[in-house]
Design an enzyme around this catalytic site. Structure first.
Site, PDB file in Angstrom:
ATOM      1  CB  CYS A  19     -11.403  -8.157   9.065  1.00 16.03           C
ATOM      2  SG  CYS A  19      -9.816  -8.763   9.276  1.00 16.03           S
TER       3      CYS A  19
HETATM    4  N1  PMP Z   1      -3.057  -8.001   5.975  1.00 21.22           N
HETATM    5  C1  PMP Z   1      -3.183  -9.244   5.832  1.00 21.22           C
HETATM    6  C2  PMP Z   1      -2.877 -10.016   4.502  1.00 21.22           C
HETATM    7  C3  PMP Z   1      -3.980  -9.911   6.903  1.00 21.22           C
HETATM    8  O1  PMP Z   1      -4.219 -11.336   6.501  1.00 21.22           O
HETATM    9  C4  PMP Z   1      -4.276  -9.148   7.909  1.00 21.22           C
HETATM   10  C5  PMP Z   1      -5.190  -9.770   9.149  1.00 21.22           C
HETATM   11  N2  PMP Z   1      -4.359 -10.921   9.638  1.00 21.22           N
HETATM   12  C6  PMP Z   1      -4.084  -8.026   8.010  1.00 21.22           C
HETATM   13  C7  PMP Z   1      -3.162  -7.326   6.958  1.00 21.22           C
HETATM   14  C8  PMP Z   1      -4.461  -6.957   9.008  1.00 21.22           C
HETATM   15  O2  PMP Z   1      -3.935  -7.560  10.467  1.00 21.22           O
HETATM   16  P1  PMP Z   1      -4.224  -6.978  11.680  1.00 21.22           P
HETATM   17  O3  PMP Z   1      -5.616  -7.313  11.870  1.00 21.22           O
HETATM   18  O4  PMP Z   1      -3.348  -7.893  12.702  1.00 21.22           O
HETATM   19  O5  PMP Z   1      -3.871  -5.472  11.769  1.00 21.22           O
END
Ligand code: PMP
Length: 396
Positions: A338
């Site tokens: 991200c």
């Molecule tokens: N929490 C953690 C520990 C993550 O590694 C991630 C990203 N995989 C997220 C939250 C957010 O996940 P998502 O982008 O699928 O909403």
């Protein structure tokens, strides 16, 4: 650009994929299960006719499977969401709003995902304050610092079960005891841990737990928030009464059916699969650390079974990632997907005490069901050659 995309896709398909923490392939059995639902169960689960009831049955079966994976008291504790980010937002904003009259202080570990940290920052506009609890050099939360940060008006502590960048697994039960002794709530982001290591909300003493579908080899864009019976939160979006009003809007039934099946399979296969991946992880760590000036990041033993993360001095993680991909067809990560486009060093690596220049040279390998011990020599060789090549050009 289009040609470039095509080439990259070909490399990806023939290469070795080691970036599962960013995205998991959907398990074939999950896909088949979810496709069945996509074809047959098009009814709206809120409708009272037979098509609606059939869809509702699919939804409730999925809920029971997710509840079972995390040892929840029952399916009614599970609120389906559109993923982990949404579940983290619902947990933090929903709990803060509900308890605003009790206190305005919130806590989180300094290595939380941005989907925990950013809602905390935003809540400052509504008069809340937050403090970040430091971690040690291996990424373990400092319990003494947590204890001294607690005050009468603290309402929530958010600590992830395991960190997706450095793999460190937190002592959640100890955190839970400390938090509950002081009368606040514990939210745990279980995104990286669920399906890899046993997570049991009742045994671990967790009040709110975030679970992600894709991290269990389920479809993306689906997740859940477990809320312990008796705990009240406030909805953060408004509409119909779906998910008991906590996540209004017509459910993504196809993805949720897949999520449930992925959770069921994870529960059945986790012990064996994690042991298999841990053996691959350990040989990768042993071999890669033979490279000069290479270091493991995160905890040496309290780490996710399929997680190996390193830093190499005098080179950049982005160059490692691109060289590994373009020259060797191996996809690794260098930080959270991200934020990897910002070129800022990862807040997680800074929080474990690395200097900016040290934090820049990171490589994260996250294994999945598709990886095998036979791939280890090729991965090690590619890493060695990549590091040598980049160091030869390094101005540092
Ligand atoms: N929490 C953690 C520990 C993550 O590694 C991630 C990203 N995989 C997220 C939250 C957010 O996940 P998502 O982008 O699928 O909403």
């Amino acid at each position: 650009m289009r040609d470039c995309g095509k080439v990259r896709r070909e490399i990806t398909m023939s290469g070795i994929y080691l970036d599962h923490q960013s995205a998991y392939p959907v398990d074939d059995r999950v896909r088949a299960f979810a496709e069945k639902s996509l074809t047959n169960d098009f009814g709206n689960p809120s409708a009272l006719h037979s098509r609606g009831l059939a869809a509702k049955t699919v939804l409730e079966e999925a809920r029971a499977k997710v509840a079972e994976l995390i040892g929840a008291e029952g399916p009614e504790t599970i609120i389906f969401t559109g993923g982990a980010t949404e579940a983290n937002n619902l947990a933090i904003r929903g709990l803060a709003a509900r308890n605003a009259t009790k206190g305005k202080k919130l806590l989180a570990s300094s290595i939380e995902h941005i989907s925990v940290l950013n809602p905390l920052k935003d809540l400052k506009k509504a008069g809340f304050e937050f403090s970040l609890i430091p971690v040690d050099r291996t990424g373990l939360i400092e319990l003494a610092a947590l204890e001294s940060a607690l005050s009468k008006d603290t309402i929530l502590n958010s600590v992830m079960y395991a960190n997706s960048e450095i793999g460190t697994i937190q002592p959640i039960k100890e955190v839970s005891e400390l938090v509950h002794k002081n009368g606040l709530y514990l939210h745990v982001d279980g995104t990286a841990a669920c399906g890899k290591i046993p997570v049991d909300v009742q045994k671990d003493g967790i009040d709110l737990l975030t679970v992600s579908s894709n991290d269990l080899y389920g479809p993306q864009g689906a997740g859940a928030l477990y809320v312990k019976p008796g705990i009240r939160i406030q909805p953060v979006s408004f509409g119909g009464g779906q998910e008991r009003g906590y996540r209004p809007g017509t459910e993504n039934l196809f993805a949720l059916a897949g999520f449930g099946e992925a959770a069921r399979l994870a529960g059945q296969e986790m012990a064996e699969e994690s042991a298999r991946q841990q053996a691959i992880r350990d040989s990768l760590i042993q071999e890669i650390l033979q490279i000069k000036e290479s270091y493991l990041t995160g905890h040496p033993t309290k780490r996710l079974p399929g997680h190996a993360s390193f830093r190499f001095s005098r080179i950049e993680g982005e160059s490692i990632l691109l060289t590994m991909d373009a020259m060797f067809g191996i996809q690794v990560s260098t930080g959270s997907a991200c934020s990897s486009r910002t070129l800022e060093p990862s807040h997680v690596l800074l929080a474990i005490g690395l200097k900016h220049e040290e934090a820049h040279g990171s490589m994260i390998v996250t294994l999945g069901k598709d990886n095998s011990p036979e791939q280890v020599p090729a991965i090690v060789e590619a890493t060695k050659k990549t590091v040598e090549r980049l160091r030869a050009f390094s101005p540092l």
